[in-house]
Design a protein around this motif. Structure first.
Motif, PDB file in Angstrom:
ATOM      1  N   VAL A  73      -1.863  -4.851   0.410  1.00 60.27           N
ATOM      2  CA  VAL A  73      -0.622  -4.070   0.285  1.00 60.27           C
ATOM      3  C   VAL A  73       0.246  -4.362   1.508  1.00 60.27           C
ATOM      4  O   VAL A  73      -0.154  -4.089   2.633  1.00 60.27           O
ATOM      5  CB  VAL A  73      -0.933  -2.558   0.175  1.00 60.27           C
ATOM      6  CG1 VAL A  73       0.346  -1.745   0.116  1.00 60.27           C
ATOM      7  CG2 VAL A  73      -1.820  -2.291  -1.029  1.00 60.27           C
ATOM      8  N   ASN A  74       1.433  -4.933   1.273  1.00 59.74           N
ATOM      9  CA  ASN A  74       2.288  -5.273   2.415  1.00 59.74           C
ATOM     10  C   ASN A  74       3.741  -4.808   2.261  1.00 59.74           C
ATOM     11  O   ASN A  74       4.572  -5.138   3.080  1.00 59.74           O
ATOM     12  CB  ASN A  74       2.235  -6.769   2.721  1.00 59.74           C
ATOM     13  CG  ASN A  74       2.602  -7.619   1.530  1.00 59.74           C
ATOM     14  OD1 ASN A  74       3.295  -7.152   0.636  1.00 59.74           O
ATOM     15  ND2 ASN A  74       2.135  -8.842   1.519  1.00 59.74           N
ATOM     16  N   THR A  75       4.018  -4.036   1.211  1.00 56.27           N
ATOM     17  CA  THR A  75       5.341  -3.415   1.088  1.00 56.27           C
ATOM     18  C   THR A  75       5.156  -1.909   0.968  1.00 56.27           C
ATOM     19  O   THR A  75       4.132  -1.432   0.456  1.00 56.27           O
ATOM     20  CB  THR A  75       6.119  -3.926  -0.141  1.00 56.27           C
ATOM     21  OG1 THR A  75       5.469  -3.471  -1.334  1.00 56.27           O
ATOM     22  CG2 THR A  75       6.246  -5.448  -0.128  1.00 56.27           C
ATOM     23  N   LEU A  76       6.140  -1.187   1.408  1.00 57.23           N
ATOM     24  CA  LEU A  76       6.065   0.271   1.317  1.00 57.23           C
ATOM     25  C   LEU A  76       6.128   0.710  -0.142  1.00 57.23           C
ATOM     26  O   LEU A  76       5.482   1.685  -0.530  1.00 57.23           O
ATOM     27  CB  LEU A  76       7.161   0.916   2.159  1.00 57.23           C
ATOM     28  CG  LEU A  76       7.007   2.393   2.477  1.00 57.23           C
ATOM     29  CD1 LEU A  76       5.611   2.744   2.980  1.00 57.23           C
ATOM     30  CD2 LEU A  76       8.059   2.823   3.489  1.00 57.23           C
ATOM     31  N   ALA A  77       6.837  -0.037  -0.964  1.00 50.74           N
ATOM     32  CA  ALA A  77       6.888   0.264  -2.398  1.00 50.74           C
ATOM     33  C   ALA A  77       5.488   0.188  -2.999  1.00 50.74           C
ATOM     34  O   ALA A  77       5.068   1.090  -3.743  1.00 50.74           O
ATOM     35  CB  ALA A  77       7.828  -0.705  -3.111  1.00 50.74           C
ATOM     36  N   ALA A  78       4.760  -0.861  -2.681  1.00 51.27           N
ATOM     37  CA  ALA A  78       3.396  -1.019  -3.216  1.00 51.27           C
ATOM     38  C   ALA A  78       2.484   0.086  -2.700  1.00 51.27           C
ATOM     39  O   ALA A  78       1.637   0.595  -3.438  1.00 51.27           O
ATOM     40  CB  ALA A  78       2.840  -2.393  -2.861  1.00 51.27           C
ATOM     41  N   TYR A  79       2.648   0.480  -1.434  1.00 48.97           N
ATOM     42  CA  TYR A  79       1.813   1.558  -0.901  1.00 48.97           C
ATOM     43  C   TYR A  79       2.103   2.882  -1.614  1.00 48.97           C
ATOM     44  O   TYR A  79       1.183   3.616  -1.979  1.00 48.97           O
ATOM     45  CB  TYR A  79       1.999   1.737   0.610  1.00 48.97           C
ATOM     46  CG  TYR A  79       1.215   2.928   1.094  1.00 48.97           C
ATOM     47  CD1 TYR A  79      -0.175   2.876   1.151  1.00 48.97           C
ATOM     48  CD2 TYR A  79       1.847   4.123   1.413  1.00 48.97           C
ATOM     49  CE1 TYR A  79      -0.913   3.988   1.541  1.00 48.97           C
ATOM     50  CE2 TYR A  79       1.114   5.235   1.795  1.00 48.97           C
ATOM     51  CZ  TYR A  79      -0.262   5.163   1.860  1.00 48.97           C
ATOM     52  OH  TYR A  79      -0.992   6.271   2.226  1.00 48.97           O
ATOM     53  N   CYS A  80       3.364   3.193  -1.818  1.00 42.41           N
ATOM     54  CA  CYS A  80       3.719   4.445  -2.507  1.00 42.41           C
ATOM     55  C   CYS A  80       3.106   4.476  -3.907  1.00 42.41           C
ATOM     56  O   CYS A  80       2.574   5.514  -4.339  1.00 42.41           O
ATOM     57  CB  CYS A  80       5.232   4.602  -2.576  1.00 42.41           C
ATOM     58  SG  CYS A  80       6.008   4.864  -0.960  1.00 42.41           S
ATOM     59  N   ASP A  81       3.152   3.361  -4.600  1.00 43.88           N
ATOM     60  CA  ASP A  81       2.540   3.294  -5.934  1.00 43.88           C
ATOM     61  C   ASP A  81       1.017   3.343  -5.845  1.00 43.88           C
ATOM     62  O   ASP A  81       0.363   3.918  -6.714  1.00 43.88           O
ATOM     63  CB  ASP A  81       3.024   2.054  -6.679  1.00 43.88           C
ATOM     64  CG  ASP A  81       4.473   2.178  -7.117  1.00 43.88           C
ATOM     65  OD1 ASP A  81       4.998   3.321  -7.196  1.00 43.88           O
ATOM     66  OD2 ASP A  81       5.100   1.124  -7.372  1.00 43.88           O
TER      67      ASP A  81
END
Length: 139
Positions: free
Chosen positions: A44-52
């Motif tokens: 996970v390297n984007t904040l979008a991916a982490y939020c999901d």
């Protein structure tokens, strides 16, 4: 209260209650990055991916909740730190293994770095994932 603190608190609430990127993106730069030295988040390297990812976690840990221990703002460095404790029990389907019925109480910190426009541009999660994984019976 500094504006970045208010934004960080709103983001934290949305993320930790499983709102996913759709519920968090208003507080973040569109290309906000993410980092964590934790095995479950290695890709996970984007904040979008982490939020999901957080939204997905709450599908198999449906009672997941957090307790805020501290919020601190460093205005000179445009950074907000949030220290919390995540608690939850693996009772739902869809996790890394079948539901274990085991629980965790896991400390973590979000280090949120802000851009000049007041949006989160990068977040680092500091988390001992090994502890949580063992408590949940996944290791």
């Amino acid at each position: 209260m500094p504006e970045i603190t208010k934004t960080a608190q709103a983001f934290f609430e949305a993320c930790e209650t499983g709102k996913g990127w759709a519920g968090c993106q208003a507080y973040c730069a569109p290309n906000a990055s993410f980092a964590a030295q934790a095995e479950p988040l290695a890709d996970v390297n984007t904040l979008a991916a982490y939020c999901d990812w957080m939204a997905g976690l709450l599908t198999f840990v449906p009672d997941g909740s957090y307790e805020i221990k501290a919020f601190a703002t460093d205005e000179d460095r445009h950074t907000v730190l949030a220290f919390g404790v995540f608690s939850g029990t693996h009772t739902g389907e869809g996790g890394p293994v079948a539901p274990t019925g085991q629980s965790t109480r896991s400390d973590y910190v979000y280090a949120m770095e802000f851009a000049a426009d007041g949006k989160i541009r990068h977040m680092t999660k500091i988390w001992n994932s090994g502890w949580a994984v063992r408590e949940l019976g996944w290791a």
